[in-house]
Design an enzyme around this catalytic site. Structure first.
Site, PDB file in Angstrom:
ATOM      1  N   TYR A 100      34.449  40.653  49.711  1.00 29.27           N
ATOM      2  CA  TYR A 100      35.106  39.940  48.605  1.00 29.27           C
ATOM      3  C   TYR A 100      34.876  38.433  48.726  1.00 29.27           C
ATOM      4  CZ  TYR A 100      38.888  38.865  45.271  1.00 29.27           C
ATOM      5  OH  TYR A 100      39.619  38.424  44.194  1.00 29.27           O
ATOM      6  N   SER A 130      37.834  33.050  42.836  1.00 28.80           N
ATOM      7  CA  SER A 130      39.092  33.258  43.558  1.00 28.80           C
ATOM      8  C   SER A 130      39.289  32.081  44.503  1.00 28.80           C
ATOM      9  CB  SER A 130      38.978  34.556  44.374  1.00 28.80           C
ATOM     10  OG  SER A 130      40.021  34.674  45.314  1.00 28.80           O
TER      11      SER A 130
HETATM   12  P1  NAD Z   1      42.816  44.375  38.085  1.00 31.19           P
HETATM   13  O1  NAD Z   1      42.542  45.462  39.058  1.00 31.19           O
HETATM   14  O2  NAD Z   1      43.991  44.494  37.196  1.00 31.19           O
HETATM   15  O3  NAD Z   1      41.554  44.107  37.171  1.00 31.19           O
HETATM   16  C1  NAD Z   1      40.236  44.439  37.551  1.00 31.19           C
HETATM   17  C2  NAD Z   1      39.508  44.852  36.300  1.00 31.19           C
HETATM   18  O4  NAD Z   1      38.158  45.166  36.646  1.00 31.19           O
HETATM   19  C3  NAD Z   1      40.121  46.109  35.662  1.00 31.19           C
HETATM   20  O5  NAD Z   1      40.104  45.970  34.259  1.00 31.19           O
HETATM   21  C4  NAD Z   1      39.181  47.207  36.116  1.00 31.19           C
HETATM   22  O6  NAD Z   1      39.170  48.291  35.235  1.00 31.19           O
HETATM   23  C5  NAD Z   1      37.869  46.435  36.093  1.00 31.19           C
HETATM   24  N1  NAD Z   1      36.825  47.098  36.865  1.00 31.19           N
HETATM   25  C6  NAD Z   1      36.848  47.536  38.142  1.00 31.19           C
HETATM   26  N2  NAD Z   1      35.693  48.144  38.455  1.00 31.19           N
HETATM   27  C7  NAD Z   1      34.909  48.073  37.349  1.00 31.19           C
HETATM   28  C8  NAD Z   1      33.617  48.532  37.027  1.00 31.19           C
HETATM   29  N3  NAD Z   1      32.862  49.200  37.911  1.00 31.19           N
HETATM   30  N4  NAD Z   1      33.141  48.291  35.776  1.00 31.19           N
HETATM   31  C9  NAD Z   1      33.879  47.649  34.851  1.00 31.19           C
HETATM   32  N5  NAD Z   1      35.123  47.187  35.104  1.00 31.19           N
HETATM   33  C10 NAD Z   1      35.622  47.409  36.332  1.00 31.19           C
HETATM   34  O7  NAD Z   1      42.912  43.044  38.955  1.00 31.19           O
HETATM   35  P2  NAD Z   1      42.902  41.510  38.510  1.00 31.19           P
HETATM   36  O8  NAD Z   1      43.742  40.804  39.504  1.00 31.19           O
HETATM   37  O9  NAD Z   1      43.209  41.356  37.092  1.00 31.19           O
HETATM   38  O10 NAD Z   1      41.394  41.102  38.819  1.00 31.19           O
HETATM   39  C11 NAD Z   1      40.561  40.492  37.853  1.00 31.19           C
HETATM   40  C12 NAD Z   1      39.642  39.496  38.543  1.00 31.19           C
HETATM   41  O11 NAD Z   1      40.428  38.440  39.086  1.00 31.19           O
HETATM   42  C13 NAD Z   1      38.836  40.098  39.695  1.00 31.19           C
HETATM   43  O12 NAD Z   1      37.513  39.586  39.684  1.00 31.19           O
HETATM   44  C14 NAD Z   1      39.586  39.583  40.908  1.00 31.19           C
HETATM   45  O13 NAD Z   1      38.761  39.483  42.031  1.00 31.19           O
HETATM   46  C15 NAD Z   1      40.033  38.219  40.408  1.00 31.19           C
HETATM   47  N6  NAD Z   1      41.132  37.638  41.181  1.00 31.19           N
HETATM   48  C16 NAD Z   1      42.333  38.264  41.250  1.00 31.19           C
HETATM   49  C17 NAD Z   1      43.343  37.674  41.985  1.00 31.19           C
HETATM   50  C18 NAD Z   1      44.709  38.306  42.106  1.00 31.19           C
HETATM   51  O14 NAD Z   1      45.485  37.849  42.937  1.00 31.19           O
HETATM   52  N7  NAD Z   1      45.050  39.286  41.300  1.00 31.19           N
HETATM   53  C19 NAD Z   1      43.122  36.472  42.663  1.00 31.19           C
HETATM   54  C20 NAD Z   1      41.876  35.882  42.576  1.00 31.19           C
HETATM   55  C21 NAD Z   1      40.883  36.474  41.827  1.00 31.19           C
END
Ligand code: NAD
Length: 261
Positions: free
Chosen positions: A156, A143
């Site tokens: 985080y 991130s």
């Molecule tokens: P999201 O909530 O749509 O996706 C998160 C995913 O992780 C989902 O598929 C959820 O089911 C899964 N998950 C959660 N707990 C879990 C567990 N215990 N076991 C297995 N799977 C689990 O959100 P996203 O934005 O798509 O996030 C995906 C990644 O991207 C994360 O690591 C997040 O930190 C990172 N990220 C997101 C952003 C943003 O702005 N959305 C920015 C930087 C980084």
């Protein structure tokens, strides 16, 4: 030499991929020809339906395997159950927003387990498979918070900085092989994880939803636009290409200029 991206004959495992960025990456890798293994901690018909939709549209094999990434043994079993892994995308992640003195210990533990330790466990199981195949790609989803901090996101930010360290170490341990490991550092992408933190951030800052998006989230993103899951899918696919064979141990920011500030 012209580089094309052909991932047919490759199997890609993407943790946390029944929504958001992980799902966007799964679609992109499947469109580049990879068989994909989707994952989350649920086991609903709709989870398996996502895999079926990917198979149907791309003609690749897509499967969904339930595994809870907060549990080390399940992380390891996920890779074993998949049977093979050429591409590992460590994407599963959760968020919690609170000042350090009020930060619930169980939330700290869960964030460190899901956002950081899971990648250690899956990588430990996947590297021997990649070595046997003589090729591999590990793409860790960090991130902008892996490179910089914000208040109220202690766990985080710690986990996302940690995954950058794991990325560098994995890259050094595989540097002489046809295996790379890199971290993608997205800025804000409007997925569930962002939607869920809007109410808490509204409370912390005493702002409306629109004010949080404009004055807290996108205020740090000079482009003033959310990044998209399609853009992240494209970035991950590039890192899996032959053109990226000498890119290892580094971070790729997809953050509209956030970390240039
Ligand atoms: P999201 O909530 O749509 O996706 C998160 C995913 O992780 C989902 O598929 C959820 O089911 C899964 N998950 C959660 N707990 C879990 C567990 N215990 N076991 C297995 N799977 C689990 O959100 P996203 O934005 O798509 O996030 C995906 C990644 O991207 C994360 O690591 C997040 O930190 C990172 N990220 C997101 C952003 C943003 O702005 N959305 C920015 C930087 C980084």
């Amino acid at each position: 030499m012209a580089y094309t991206i052909d991932l047919s004959q490759k199997t890609a495992l993407i943790t946390g991929s029944n929504s958001g960025i992980g799902l966007g990456i799964a679609w992109a890798l499947a469109r580049a020809g990879a068989d994909v293994v989707l994952n989350s901690f649920t086991d609903r018909d709709e989870d398996h339906a996502i895999a079926e939709a990917i198979s149907k549209e791309t003609g690749t094999k897509a499967r969904y395997i339930k595994a809870d990434m907060s549990k080390g043994e399940e992380c390891r079993q996920f890779v074993m159950d998949a049977g093979h892994c050429d591409i590992l995308v460590n994407n599963a992640g959760i968020q919690h927003v609170a000042p350090i003195p009020d930060f619930p210990v169980d939330k700290w533990d869960a964030i460190i387990a899901i956002n950081l330790s899971s990648a250690f466990h899956t990588t430990a199981m996947a590297l021997p498979m990649m070595r046997k195949a003589g090729w591999g790609r590990v793409v860790n989803i960090s991130s902008a918070h892996g490179l910089t901090a914000s208040p109220f996101k202690s766990a985080y930010v710690a986990a996302k900085h940690g995954i950058v360290g794991l990325t560098k170490t994995t890259a050094l341990e595989t540097a002489k092989e046809a295996i790379t490991c890199n971290a993608i550092c997205p800025g804000y992408v409007l997925t569930d994880i962002v939607e869920k933190q809007i109410p808490d951030t509204m409370k912390e800052y005493g702002m409306s939803r629109e004010e949080v998006i404009k004055n807290v989230m996108l205020v740090r993103q000079p482009s003033k636009e959310f990044a998209t899951v399609e853009q992240l899918g494209g970035t991950a696919t590039f890192l899996c290409s032959d053109a990226a064979a000498q890119i290892t141990g580094t971070t790729v920011s997809v953050d509209g200029g956030w970390t240039a500030l």
